[in-house]
Design an enzyme around this catalytic site. Structure first.
Site, mmCIF file in Angstrom:
data_model
loop_
_atom_site.group_PDB
_atom_site.id
_atom_site.type_symbol
_atom_site.label_atom_id
_atom_site.label_comp_id
_atom_site.label_asym_id
_atom_site.label_seq_id
_atom_site.Cartn_x
_atom_site.Cartn_y
_atom_site.Cartn_z
ATOM 1 N N ARG A 152 40.551 27.717 45.270
ATOM 2 C CA ARG A 152 41.815 28.357 44.888
ATOM 3 C C ARG A 152 42.896 28.123 45.934
ATOM 4 N NH1 ARG A 152 41.778 34.617 43.289
ATOM 5 N NH2 ARG A 152 41.421 34.843 45.529
ATOM 6 N N LYS A 254 47.986 32.540 45.307
ATOM 7 C CA LYS A 254 48.036 33.639 46.276
ATOM 8 C C LYS A 254 49.014 33.316 47.414
ATOM 9 C CE LYS A 254 44.587 36.302 47.422
ATOM 10 N NZ LYS A 254 44.876 37.587 46.739
ATOM 11 N N GLU A 290 49.178 42.401 35.134
ATOM 12 C CA GLU A 290 48.186 42.840 36.123
ATOM 13 C C GLU A 290 48.745 43.980 36.942
ATOM 14 O OE1 GLU A 290 47.875 40.299 39.905
ATOM 15 O OE2 GLU A 290 48.172 38.794 38.342
#
Length: 408
Positions: A152, A254, A290
């Protein structure tokens, strides 16, 4: 002049400051995730006079806990929450304009030096990851799906035009940092070791462009529950003014900027007595996306649903793990668009993430309407999935998925 921030490599490991703007590194392919099959072998921790090199902040905050056994710090584990507890060592690895990361090293936890013109400070060129390690009953330590974090980070680095450590380099840095701080891994059942890898544009830049130097850092911290009441149901306030991410933006990686933008709404929610904020999509303002730092699920008529990954939602590793566990248990799981009205009509709602693990939702407030779930108790499906997930993470159940990495 240089600005001193938290964490610092020794002079010998400092990379020369470049002035040439590096081109955007070659994009990495979006590799499919897969279970981890390898085991990471242990390694000796180089200790080159840590007492002499440790920074004052680290010394002051860890001195009172240095009376434990070699394998475990003397610490009041019953009071462990989710806040910073400085440990002994961190890992640093640098990459210059050639896009190649050099061999990293363990150094005492403490400040690092960054030029005031560093790309991460001026333009937010930075990524973070989060994963956990647990101490098993036999004293050994296991890490949950670290290869997924490595993959990721590489995807996020491609989006931000940054070179990234290889999967092997990422795993090596994580492994070395955990083993160097093994005495800070909480006893079984008392918490876990939170691992925070960072990739930052540390090179100096005046104009907006990829940095000429990058730094990969790994530090760790013992933690307890993210929400103070542990598995007790939390309360969410639906945000009606701000949005976490927009189509075509960076909501699915992220990057550090994703988190600073949620602080204002999160603070207002907490001032009203809520645990966190629930975000809706920025286009229609009706589809669930979210929570501030975790994914969300709903259960209705024994079917689990979670928002479809449309580019504005982070593809959580815990999210994917819960989906796979549920399907293995024979529970139907759907990834689709979920309207807020559907969520308010659900039988159960829960959040997932590395920090929160799995946290049941007891209440959601939307346009002043308060909807409660489960009469303040954890739902049956939420409890079943939480137990199955944590049993694997803590090494209490057979890991048929091949997710756990044993550190020896």
């Amino acid at each position: 002049m240089e600005l001193r921030l938290r964490a610092s490599a020794s002079p010998a490991s400092a990379s020369p400051r470049g002035t040439v703007v590096s081109p955007c590194p070659r994009p990495y392919p979006r590799l499919p995730s897969r279970p981890i099959q390898k085991r990471l072998a242990g390694s000796a921790v180089p200790r080159r006079g840590p007492a002499a090199r440790r920074r004052p902040c680290s010394t002051l905050m860890t001195a009172s806990y240095n009376t434990g056994t070699p394998d475990l710090v003397d610490f009041d584990w019953e009071t462990l929450g989710f806040q910073l507890v400085p440990t002994d060592f961190m890992y640093i690895m640098k990459c210059s304009s050639d896009g190649v990361f050099t061999k990293g090293e363990l150094v005492p936890y403490g400040p690092i030096e960054l030029n005031p013109a560093a790309a991460v400070l001026n333009y937010g060129q930075g990524l973070l990851e989060g994963l956990r390690a647990h101490r098993k009953e036999d004293g050994s330590v296991i890490v949950f799906r670290p290869e997924e974090n490595a993959l990721r980070m590489r995807i996020g680095a491609d989006r931000l035009c940054m070179p990234a450590p290889s999967v092997e380099q990422f795993l090596s840095g994580v492994k070395q940092t955990i083993l160097a701080n093994k005495r800070w891994v909480p006893p079984t059942g008392k918490g876990s070791l939170y691992i925070r890898p960072l990739l930052i544009g540390s090179g100096a830049m005046l104009g907006v462009a990829p940095a000429p130097e990058y730094t990969f850092v790994v530090y760790v911290c013992p933690v307890g529950h993210y929400f103070k009441d542990g598995l007790s149901p939390i309360s969410l306030l639906t945000e009606e003014e701000y949005h976490r991410a927009a189509p075509g933006g960076t909501g699915d990686i992220k990057t550090i900027g994703n988190y600073a933008s949620v602080v204002s709404a999160q603070r207002r929610a907490k001032e009203k007595g809520h645990s966190d904020v629930l975000y809706l999509d920025p286009v229609h303002k009706k589809f669930v996306e979210e929570v501030s730092s975790c994914n969300i699920f709903m259960v209705k008529d024994n079917v689990i649903s979670t928002p479809l990954l449309t580019g504005t939602i982070l593809p959580g590793i815990t999210r994917r793990s819960i989906i796979e566990i549920a399907r293995n248990l024979g529970i139907q799981v759907e990834e689709r668009l979920i309207a807020i009205d559907e969520l308010l009509d659900a039988d159960e709602v829960f959040c997932t993430g590395t920090a929160v693990v799995l946290s049941p939702v007891g209440c959601i407030v939307y346009h002043g309407r308060r909807v409660e779930y489960g009469n303040g108790k954890v739902g049956a499906v939420s409890q079943q999935l939480y137990s199955a997930l944590t049993a694997i993470q803590k090494g209490l159940a057979e890991d048929s998925m091949g997710w756990s990495v044993q550190l020896n």
